[in-house]
Design a protein around this motif. Structure first.
Motif, PDB file in Angstrom:
ATOM      1  N   LYS A  51       0.860  -1.301  -0.017  1.00  0.00           N
ATOM      2  CA  LYS A  51      -0.156   0.229  -0.022  1.00  0.00           C
ATOM      3  C   LYS A  51       1.178   1.106  -0.310  1.00  0.00           C
ATOM      4  O   LYS A  51       1.762   1.293   0.789  1.00  0.00           O
ATOM      5  CB  LYS A  51      -0.852   0.098   0.864  1.00  0.00           C
ATOM      6  CG  LYS A  51      -2.142  -0.908   1.142  1.00  0.00           C
ATOM      7  CD  LYS A  51      -2.638  -1.155   2.288  1.00  0.00           C
ATOM      8  CE  LYS A  51      -3.959  -2.279   2.366  1.00  0.00           C
ATOM      9  NZ  LYS A  51      -4.964  -1.942   2.997  1.00  0.00           N
ATOM     10  N   HIS A  52       0.586   1.597  -0.316  1.00  0.00           N
ATOM     11  CA  HIS A  52       1.638   3.177  -1.150  1.00  0.00           C
ATOM     12  C   HIS A  52       0.692   4.551  -0.252  1.00  0.00           C
ATOM     13  O   HIS A  52      -0.695   4.646  -0.479  1.00  0.00           O
ATOM     14  CB  HIS A  52       1.322   3.282  -2.508  1.00  0.00           C
ATOM     15  CG  HIS A  52       2.372   2.745  -2.800  1.00  0.00           C
ATOM     16  ND1 HIS A  52       3.462   2.639  -3.102  1.00  0.00           N
ATOM     17  CD2 HIS A  52       1.947   1.863  -4.202  1.00  0.00           C
ATOM     18  CE1 HIS A  52       4.105   1.182  -4.125  1.00  0.00           C
ATOM     19  NE2 HIS A  52       3.316   0.898  -3.959  1.00  0.00           N
ATOM     20  N   THR A  53       1.141   5.409   0.309  1.00  0.00           N
ATOM     21  CA  THR A  53       0.235   6.503   1.492  1.00  0.00           C
ATOM     22  C   THR A  53       0.978   7.804   0.666  1.00  0.00           C
ATOM     23  O   THR A  53       1.198   7.791  -0.792  1.00  0.00           O
ATOM     24  CB  THR A  53       1.393   6.427   3.016  1.00  0.00           C
ATOM     25  OG1 THR A  53       2.575   6.874   2.369  1.00  0.00           O
ATOM     26  CG2 THR A  53       0.990   5.397   3.825  1.00  0.00           C
ATOM     27  N   ILE A  54       0.215   8.721   0.752  1.00  0.00           N
ATOM     28  CA  ILE A  54       0.098  10.135   0.409  1.00  0.00           C
ATOM     29  C   ILE A  54       1.891  10.517   0.843  1.00  0.00           C
ATOM     30  O   ILE A  54       1.998  11.330  -0.124  1.00  0.00           O
ATOM     31  CB  ILE A  54      -0.737  10.946   1.048  1.00  0.00           C
ATOM     32  CG1 ILE A  54      -1.914  10.409   0.450  1.00  0.00           C
ATOM     33  CG2 ILE A  54      -0.479  12.237   0.305  1.00  0.00           C
ATOM     34  CD1 ILE A  54      -3.112  11.459   0.988  1.00  0.00           C
ATOM     35  N   PRO A  55       2.668   9.872   1.144  1.00  0.00           N
ATOM     36  CA  PRO A  55       4.028  10.652   1.516  1.00  0.00           C
ATOM     37  C   PRO A  55       4.747  10.015   0.962  1.00  0.00           C
ATOM     38  O   PRO A  55       5.718  10.507   0.058  1.00  0.00           O
ATOM     39  CB  PRO A  55       4.024  10.801   2.859  1.00  0.00           C
ATOM     40  CG  PRO A  55       2.826  10.574   3.540  1.00  0.00           C
ATOM     41  CD  PRO A  55       1.966  10.408   2.386  1.00  0.00           C
ATOM     42  N   ASP A  56       4.357   8.756   0.216  1.00  0.00           N
ATOM     43  CA  ASP A  56       4.937   8.181  -0.189  1.00  0.00           C
ATOM     44  C   ASP A  56       5.053   8.832  -1.830  1.00  0.00           C
ATOM     45  O   ASP A  56       6.106   9.018  -3.005  1.00  0.00           O
ATOM     46  CB  ASP A  56       4.578   6.240  -0.468  1.00  0.00           C
ATOM     47  CG  ASP A  56       5.178   5.746   1.023  1.00  0.00           C
ATOM     48  OD1 ASP A  56       6.143   6.646   1.550  1.00  0.00           O
ATOM     49  OD2 ASP A  56       4.900   4.689   0.685  1.00  0.00           O
ATOM     50  N   LEU A  57       3.865   8.755  -2.768  1.00  0.00           N
ATOM     51  CA  LEU A  57       3.393   9.655  -3.488  1.00  0.00           C
ATOM     52  C   LEU A  57       4.111  11.226  -3.687  1.00  0.00           C
ATOM     53  O   LEU A  57       4.587  10.886  -4.592  1.00  0.00           O
ATOM     54  CB  LEU A  57       1.844   9.901  -3.532  1.00  0.00           C
ATOM     55  CG  LEU A  57       1.248  10.266  -4.693  1.00  0.00           C
ATOM     56  CD1 LEU A  57       1.241   9.832  -6.281  1.00  0.00           C
ATOM     57  CD2 LEU A  57      -0.099  10.828  -4.626  1.00  0.00           C
ATOM     58  N   ILE A  58       3.936  12.180  -2.354  1.00  0.00           N
ATOM     59  CA  ILE A  58       4.524  12.900  -2.360  1.00  0.00           C
ATOM     60  C   ILE A  58       6.575  12.897  -2.651  1.00  0.00           C
ATOM     61  O   ILE A  58       7.082  13.614  -3.897  1.00  0.00           O
ATOM     62  CB  ILE A  58       4.308  13.810  -1.141  1.00  0.00           C
ATOM     63  CG1 ILE A  58       2.417  14.085  -1.127  1.00  0.00           C
ATOM     64  CG2 ILE A  58       4.859  15.526  -1.647  1.00  0.00           C
ATOM     65  CD1 ILE A  58       2.346  14.845   0.019  1.00  0.00           C
TER      66      ILE A  58
END
Length: 119
Positions: A3-10
């Motif tokens: 699962k990718h989190t928003i901080p990973d995406l940023i």
């Protein structure tokens, strides 16, 4: 499943922007010297310069081990010249490919035995 989190995406987007910035800056500098372009032409020149520069500098980095700063300099320079060089490169490649069948035919004919007069 990861699962990718928003901080990973940023973090991923910031990494992409950091990688594109030298190419984009080079393309932007080249636009400063172009006069009489419409906004559409400017956008296309900027996009082509950035994309070509980004991918060519990555290819050079994969083939030759260089310092990241040197690769950024190459990317910046390619960004400045990519849009101007691309049409000339494409034109030369089209001319070379267009002449290829004639060259191959001439080469094959030169290998065939020559007919003597009267035969």
């Amino acid at each position: 499943m990861d699962k990718h989190t928003i901080p990973d995406l940023i973090a991923g987007l910031l990494g992409l922007l950091a990688g594109l910035s030298p190419a984009a800056l080079g393309a932007a500098v080249s636009l400063a010297y172009e006069k009489g372009l419409t906004w559409g032409e400017r956008f296309i020149q900027f996009a082509v310069g950035t994309c070509v520069s980004f991918f060519v500098s990555r290819a050079i980095g994969a083939l030759v081990t260089l310092d990241p700063f040197v690769l950024q300099g190459i990317s910046f320079t390619l960004g400045m010249i990519a849009f101007k060089a691309a049409p000339k490169f494409i034109g030369s490649a089209v001319d070379a490919v267009g002449a290829l069948p004639r060259e191959i035919g001439d080469r094959i004919i030169s290998w065939l035995p020559k007919k003597k007069d009267g035969q």
